[in-house]
Design a protein around this motif. Structure first.
Motif, PDB file in Angstrom:
ATOM      1  N   ILE A  23      29.387  10.756   5.128  1.00  0.00           N
ATOM      2  CA  ILE A  23      28.872  11.590   6.545  1.00  0.00           C
ATOM      3  C   ILE A  23      28.493  12.930   5.810  1.00  0.00           C
ATOM      4  N   SER A  24      27.564  13.588   6.024  1.00  0.00           N
ATOM      5  CA  SER A  24      27.164  14.978   5.850  1.00  0.00           C
ATOM      6  C   SER A  24      26.391  15.384   7.260  1.00  0.00           C
ATOM      7  N   ILE A  25      26.871  16.517   7.602  1.00  0.00           N
ATOM      8  CA  ILE A  25      26.090  17.368   8.881  1.00  0.00           C
ATOM      9  C   ILE A  25      25.413  18.730   8.175  1.00  0.00           C
ATOM     10  N   PHE A  26      24.342  18.601   8.705  1.00  0.00           N
ATOM     11  CA  PHE A  26      23.578  19.912   8.170  1.00  0.00           C
ATOM     12  C   PHE A  26      23.245  20.658   9.725  1.00  0.00           C
ATOM     13  N   TYR A  27      22.740  21.992   9.562  1.00  0.00           N
ATOM     14  CA  TYR A  27      22.300  22.880  10.569  1.00  0.00           C
ATOM     15  C   TYR A  27      21.142  23.744   9.874  1.00  0.00           C
ATOM     16  N   LYS A  28      19.985  23.677  10.843  1.00  0.00           N
ATOM     17  CA  LYS A  28      18.786  24.331  10.531  1.00  0.00           C
ATOM     18  C   LYS A  28      18.809  25.714  11.586  1.00  0.00           C
ATOM     19  N   ASP A  29      18.979  26.859  11.010  1.00  0.00           N
ATOM     20  CA  ASP A  29      18.814  28.052  11.863  1.00  0.00           C
ATOM     21  C   ASP A  29      17.369  28.385  12.209  1.00  0.00           C
ATOM     22  N   LYS A  30      17.235  29.282  13.137  1.00  0.00           N
ATOM     23  CA  LYS A  30      15.852  29.659  13.554  1.00  0.00           C
ATOM     24  C   LYS A  30      15.200  30.193  12.456  1.00  0.00           C
ATOM     25  N   SER A  31      15.425  30.621  11.415  1.00  0.00           N
ATOM     26  CA  SER A  31      14.659  31.122  10.186  1.00  0.00           C
ATOM     27  C   SER A  31      14.322  29.986   9.369  1.00  0.00           C
ATOM     28  N   SER A  32      14.718  28.852   9.513  1.00  0.00           N
ATOM     29  CA  SER A  32      14.647  27.758   8.667  1.00  0.00           C
ATOM     30  C   SER A  32      15.790  27.570   7.604  1.00  0.00           C
ATOM     31  N   GLY A  33      16.778  28.252   7.571  1.00  0.00           N
ATOM     32  CA  GLY A  33      17.626  28.140   6.733  1.00  0.00           C
ATOM     33  C   GLY A  33      18.479  26.844   6.884  1.00  0.00           C
ATOM     34  N   ILE A  34      18.634  26.088   5.963  1.00  0.00           N
ATOM     35  CA  ILE A  34      19.659  24.806   6.059  1.00  0.00           C
ATOM     36  C   ILE A  34      21.123  25.008   5.444  1.00  0.00           C
ATOM     37  N   PHE A  35      22.010  24.730   6.473  1.00  0.00           N
ATOM     38  CA  PHE A  35      23.284  24.786   5.826  1.00  0.00           C
ATOM     39  C   PHE A  35      24.059  23.589   5.953  1.00  0.00           C
ATOM     40  N   HIS A  36      24.862  23.308   4.915  1.00  0.00           N
ATOM     41  CA  HIS A  36      25.879  22.225   4.920  1.00  0.00           C
ATOM     42  C   HIS A  36      27.151  22.677   5.624  1.00  0.00           C
ATOM     43  N   THR A  37      26.988  21.861   6.782  1.00  0.00           N
ATOM     44  CA  THR A  37      28.521  22.407   7.397  1.00  0.00           C
ATOM     45  C   THR A  37      29.587  21.319   7.392  1.00  0.00           C
ATOM     46  N   TYR A  38      29.455  20.171   7.073  1.00  0.00           N
ATOM     47  CA  TYR A  38      30.477  19.020   6.971  1.00  0.00           C
ATOM     48  C   TYR A  38      30.228  17.906   6.114  1.00  0.00           C
ATOM     49  N   SER A  39      31.175  17.437   5.617  1.00  0.00           N
ATOM     50  CA  SER A  39      31.055  16.223   4.595  1.00  0.00           C
ATOM     51  C   SER A  39      32.300  15.476   4.737  1.00  0.00           C
ATOM     52  N   CYS A  40      32.259  14.246   4.846  1.00  0.00           N
ATOM     53  CA  CYS A  40      33.470  13.265   4.887  1.00  0.00           C
ATOM     54  C   CYS A  40      33.160  11.972   4.019  1.00  0.00           C
ATOM     55  N   TYR A  41      34.091  11.459   3.268  1.00  0.00           N
ATOM     56  CA  TYR A  41      33.869  10.562   2.215  1.00  0.00           C
ATOM     57  C   TYR A  41      34.706   9.407   2.457  1.00  0.00           C
ATOM     58  N   ALA A  42      34.284   8.081   1.897  1.00  0.00           N
ATOM     59  CA  ALA A  42      35.426   7.180   1.617  1.00  0.00           C
ATOM     60  C   ALA A  42      36.175   6.932   3.025  1.00  0.00           C
ATOM     61  N   ARG A  43      37.504   6.951   3.196  1.00  0.00           N
ATOM     62  CA  ARG A  43      38.187   6.304   4.145  1.00  0.00           C
ATOM     63  C   ARG A  43      38.205   7.234   5.450  1.00  0.00           C
ATOM     64  N   GLY A  44      37.816   8.364   5.234  1.00  0.00           N
ATOM     65  CA  GLY A  44      37.627   9.264   6.197  1.00  0.00           C
ATOM     66  C   GLY A  44      36.544   9.374   7.258  1.00  0.00           C
ATOM     67  N   THR A  45      35.999   8.338   6.882  1.00  0.00           N
ATOM     68  CA  THR A  45      34.447   7.903   7.862  1.00  0.00           C
ATOM     69  C   THR A  45      34.811   6.995   8.719  1.00  0.00           C
ATOM     70  N   GLU A  46      36.078   6.319   8.839  1.00  0.00           N
ATOM     71  CA  GLU A  46      36.223   5.186   9.632  1.00  0.00           C
ATOM     72  C   GLU A  46      36.153   5.350  10.976  1.00  0.00           C
ATOM     73  N   HIS A  47      36.485   6.670  11.346  1.00  0.00           N
ATOM     74  CA  HIS A  47      36.585   6.665  13.142  1.00  0.00           C
ATOM     75  C   HIS A  47      35.050   6.763  13.668  1.00  0.00           C
ATOM     76  N   VAL A  48      34.035   6.817  12.746  1.00  0.00           N
ATOM     77  CA  VAL A  48      32.777   6.462  13.216  1.00  0.00           C
ATOM     78  C   VAL A  48      32.240   5.089  12.993  1.00  0.00           C
ATOM     79  N   VAL A  49      33.003   4.152  12.680  1.00  0.00           N
ATOM     80  CA  VAL A  49      32.687   2.634  12.171  1.00  0.00           C
ATOM     81  C   VAL A  49      33.257   1.954  13.481  1.00  0.00           C
ATOM     82  N   ASN A  50      32.669   1.680  14.546  1.00  0.00           N
ATOM     83  CA  ASN A  50      33.362   1.149  15.622  1.00  0.00           C
ATOM     84  C   ASN A  50      34.001  -0.149  15.475  1.00  0.00           C
ATOM     85  N   THR A  51      33.423  -1.080  14.396  1.00  0.00           N
ATOM     86  CA  THR A  51      33.957  -2.244  14.023  1.00  0.00           C
ATOM     87  C   THR A  51      35.432  -2.183  13.412  1.00  0.00           C
ATOM     88  N   TYR A  52      35.487  -1.211  12.857  1.00  0.00           N
ATOM     89  CA  TYR A  52      36.786  -0.971  12.305  1.00  0.00           C
ATOM     90  C   TYR A  52      37.903  -0.734  13.316  1.00  0.00           C
TER      91      TYR A  52
END
Length: 80
Positions: A23-52
């Motif tokens: 999972i990666s989260i990005f933010y685009k500001d008013k001047s069209s700058g794009i910022f990578h604000t968060y990433s999570c990989y592997a077992r850390g993504t389980e909290h968003v997979v409701n089946t688990y």
């Protein structure tokens, strides 16, 4: 993958699959700058997979047998 390593979790690692959770989260500001604000990989993504969340409550749990979520299939991969 042809070279034996892939870019995963900010590192070049050997990986046995063509897909992996992330999972990666990005933010685009008013001047069209794009910022990578968060990433999570592997077992850390389980909290968003409701089946688990549900499988963790039942007697056999995920029953993965150390092979990952082998029970997950795309809609066109089920036997007809």
């Amino acid at each position: 993958m042809a070279q034996g390593k892939v870019d995963y979790n900010f590192d070049l690692v050997e990986f046995p699959s063509t897909e992996a959770p992330g999972i990666s989260i990005f933010y685009k500001d008013k001047s069209s700058g794009i910022f990578h604000t968060y990433s999570c990989y592997a077992r850390g993504t389980e909290h968003v997979v409701n089946t688990y969340n549900y499988l963790d409550l039942v007697p056999k749990g995920r029953d993965e047998g150390g092979r990952g979520p082998f029970w997950v299939r795309r809609h066109d991969e089920y036997a007809r």
